[in-house]
Design a protein around this motif. Sequence first.
Motif, PDB file in Angstrom:
ATOM      1  N   LEU A  69     -29.727  46.597  10.838  1.00 41.34           N
ATOM      2  CA  LEU A  69     -30.356  47.327   9.738  1.00 41.34           C
ATOM      3  C   LEU A  69     -31.034  46.364   8.779  1.00 41.34           C
ATOM      4  CD1 LEU A  69     -27.665  50.017   8.821  1.00 41.34           C
ATOM      5  CD2 LEU A  69     -29.858  50.378   9.962  1.00 41.34           C
ATOM      6  N   GLY A  70     -30.590  45.088   8.817  1.00 37.96           N
ATOM      7  CA  GLY A  70     -31.208  44.093   7.952  1.00 37.96           C
ATOM      8  C   GLY A  70     -32.683  43.907   8.242  1.00 37.96           C
ATOM      9  N   LEU A  71     -33.078  44.053   9.510  1.00 36.96           N
ATOM     10  CA  LEU A  71     -34.503  43.946   9.839  1.00 36.96           C
ATOM     11  C   LEU A  71     -35.310  45.048   9.164  1.00 36.96           C
ATOM     12  CD1 LEU A  71     -34.497  43.000  13.647  1.00 36.96           C
ATOM     13  CD2 LEU A  71     -35.334  41.613  11.740  1.00 36.96           C
ATOM     14  N   ALA A  72     -34.728  46.253   9.170  1.00 37.50           N
ATOM     15  CA  ALA A  72     -35.427  47.386   8.531  1.00 37.50           C
ATOM     16  C   ALA A  72     -35.569  47.149   7.037  1.00 37.50           C
ATOM     17  CB  ALA A  72     -34.671  48.679   8.800  1.00 37.50           C
ATOM     18  N   THR A  73     -34.496  46.710   6.389  1.00 37.87           N
ATOM     19  CA  THR A  73     -34.576  46.480   4.936  1.00 37.87           C
ATOM     20  C   THR A  73     -35.497  45.306   4.627  1.00 37.87           C
ATOM     21  OG1 THR A  73     -32.576  45.103   5.016  1.00 37.87           O
ATOM     22  CG2 THR A  73     -32.300  47.448   4.489  1.00 37.87           C
ATOM     23  N   LEU A  75     -31.760  38.838  -0.254  1.00 39.44           N
ATOM     24  CA  LEU A  75     -30.821  39.976  -0.314  1.00 39.44           C
ATOM     25  C   LEU A  75     -31.147  41.012   0.745  1.00 39.44           C
ATOM     26  CD1 LEU A  75     -30.345  40.642  -4.149  1.00 39.44           C
ATOM     27  CD2 LEU A  75     -28.639  39.834  -2.505  1.00 39.44           C
ATOM     28  N   ALA A  76     -32.435  41.269   0.963  1.00 40.83           N
ATOM     29  CA  ALA A  76     -32.839  42.249   1.970  1.00 40.83           C
ATOM     30  C   ALA A  76     -32.395  41.835   3.367  1.00 40.83           C
ATOM     31  CB  ALA A  76     -34.360  42.430   1.929  1.00 40.83           C
ATOM     32  N   VAL A  77     -32.403  40.510   3.613  1.00 41.83           N
ATOM     33  CA  VAL A  77     -32.002  40.016   4.933  1.00 41.83           C
ATOM     34  C   VAL A  77     -30.483  39.973   5.080  1.00 41.83           C
ATOM     35  CG1 VAL A  77     -32.044  38.010   6.472  1.00 41.83           C
ATOM     36  CG2 VAL A  77     -34.115  38.649   5.219  1.00 41.83           C
TER      37      VAL A  77
END
Length: 586
Positions: free
Chosen positions: A258-262, A166-168
């Motif tokens: 932003l997926g990298l940050a999450t 989910l974070a990715v």
Amino acid sequence: MTKKLQHLFALSERGAKDLVKAVLWCFVCNVGLMLPVGVVMAVMTHLLGVMEHGGDVMDGFWVYTGGGIAVVALLFVLHYFQYAALYLATYQESASRRISLAETLRRLPLSFFGNRDLSDLTATMIADCSDLDQMFSHYVPQLFASILSTTFIGICMFLWDWRMALAVLWVLPVAVLLTAGSKRLQDTFGTKNILAKRSVTEHIQEGLETIRDRRACSRQEAYLKELDSRLVAMEHSAIRSELATGVFVCSAQAFLRLGLATTVLTGSALMLSGGLSFLYFLGFLFAAARLYDPLGLVLQNIAATFNAKLKIERMRAILEQPVQQGAEHFTPKNYDITFDHVRFAYHQGEGVLEDVSFTAKQGEVTALIGPSGGGKSTACKLAARFWDVSGGKITLGGTDISTVDPETLLRHYAMVFQDVVLFRDTVMENIRLGRRDATDEEVMAAAKAAQCDEFIHQLPQGYQTVIGENGSTLSGGERQRISIARALLKDAPVVLLDEATASLDVENESAVQTALSRLLRGKTVLIIAHRMRTVAGADRIVVLAEGRVAQQGTPAELMAEGGLYRRMAELQSQSAAWTLGGSGAE
């Protein structure tokens, strides 16, 4: 699925199948690019194990090195097959697309070309086809493959750890919606851009066709000013179109990152709580970094597909036009041409011919005369099925010509129209167009009969002289005589002549008429002329006025009857006596 792809992207059956293969190979390559992540994970697992339990760091070195080399070799092979399925197949379909367009245009009625701008058709044949080549080699297969590979890798991630997955992946639907939501705006600006480009090409084409008239009227500066204005409008339109696409695509791609940050934040939190090992965290980071590249392509390709959709629709509009069809074997009993209550209009509600009935018999010369705009040239072209009638029928030897394939029908016709079309080729080949298997001697015999031989021998290379585009190096009379020679060489049983001698001087006109009268014996001859002396020897005359048959009969009968024919004959007699001083008619 093949049928749907054919319709959606205006592809051939083979092209649709090749597209599926290209998508599959791109999918395999996208998934294959995750193999290096697996190799790195295996090496990291080994190193962590060595560090934790002690041992030789070099233990297993050659195994992992060999595995890495094998992965590189495998990726090379996969990309080789992807290239063949993607680019080579695309260029084969490109050739097929152009041939299909040409074949469709060849079989369309001339009414289609009358309603379409030539520069627009040229843009579809050249620019749109080139853009579609780019689309099918760089965008569409990668788009579908990226969607499939992302879905596959995403499922694997969820099976591995749903929290990290989910974070990715949470940014993906938002980025896709951001790009897809701009479709209407992109379509609007894309359409305006196409229209702006068409306006420029139309103006350039018009300038090339009318350059002599513009120079004669000193209108060059006004033309160039208008061209500059259209070029500026096209430039601004292109910038707006690119900006409309770029803003949404770049915003979506930026949001994607932003997926990298999450991923980092979620992974760090899970590691601190003991819910995720460092190795798994590292694996998700590698996978996320590798996954976002095809996702970025998905967004870019979605936008490119939106723009290409307009061009596909333009191409499909041509490919789906109803073509003229009919029997390919035609052996008429005779060559009488009969108009049976024929009606015709170029545009709906604008009638050109209304209830026209007459017969041009084999072995006779039938002349169509009448005021300009009466429908003479239209009737002549309808007789050769250049258009299909709106009502009634036209028969050749008792057979409705609308049931005969146009190319089969035209084998029985030889035509000389007022607008002569010649090609940038030698004089010999321009005449030989009438009959491709004619010998040089037969070509020269036809040229002599059409009074061409004398001026041809005065050309630099005689019959081998290249005469320029549409015979630009010849005079109007010389071009028309070449066209007559071509028709004489064909020696078809039906001959259509539309002002065939209009551009000839008196001496050559008489000579050509003598040649025509000798060579047209026994044929069905339909001739259009405005000069009464040209049709004085016709067997039958049909007078057309305002799209209707006003009179028909022999010249003697029509003179005795009076009416329009007699009035036209008298007016021409008076005009023949006119002089510049204006006193000749007195």
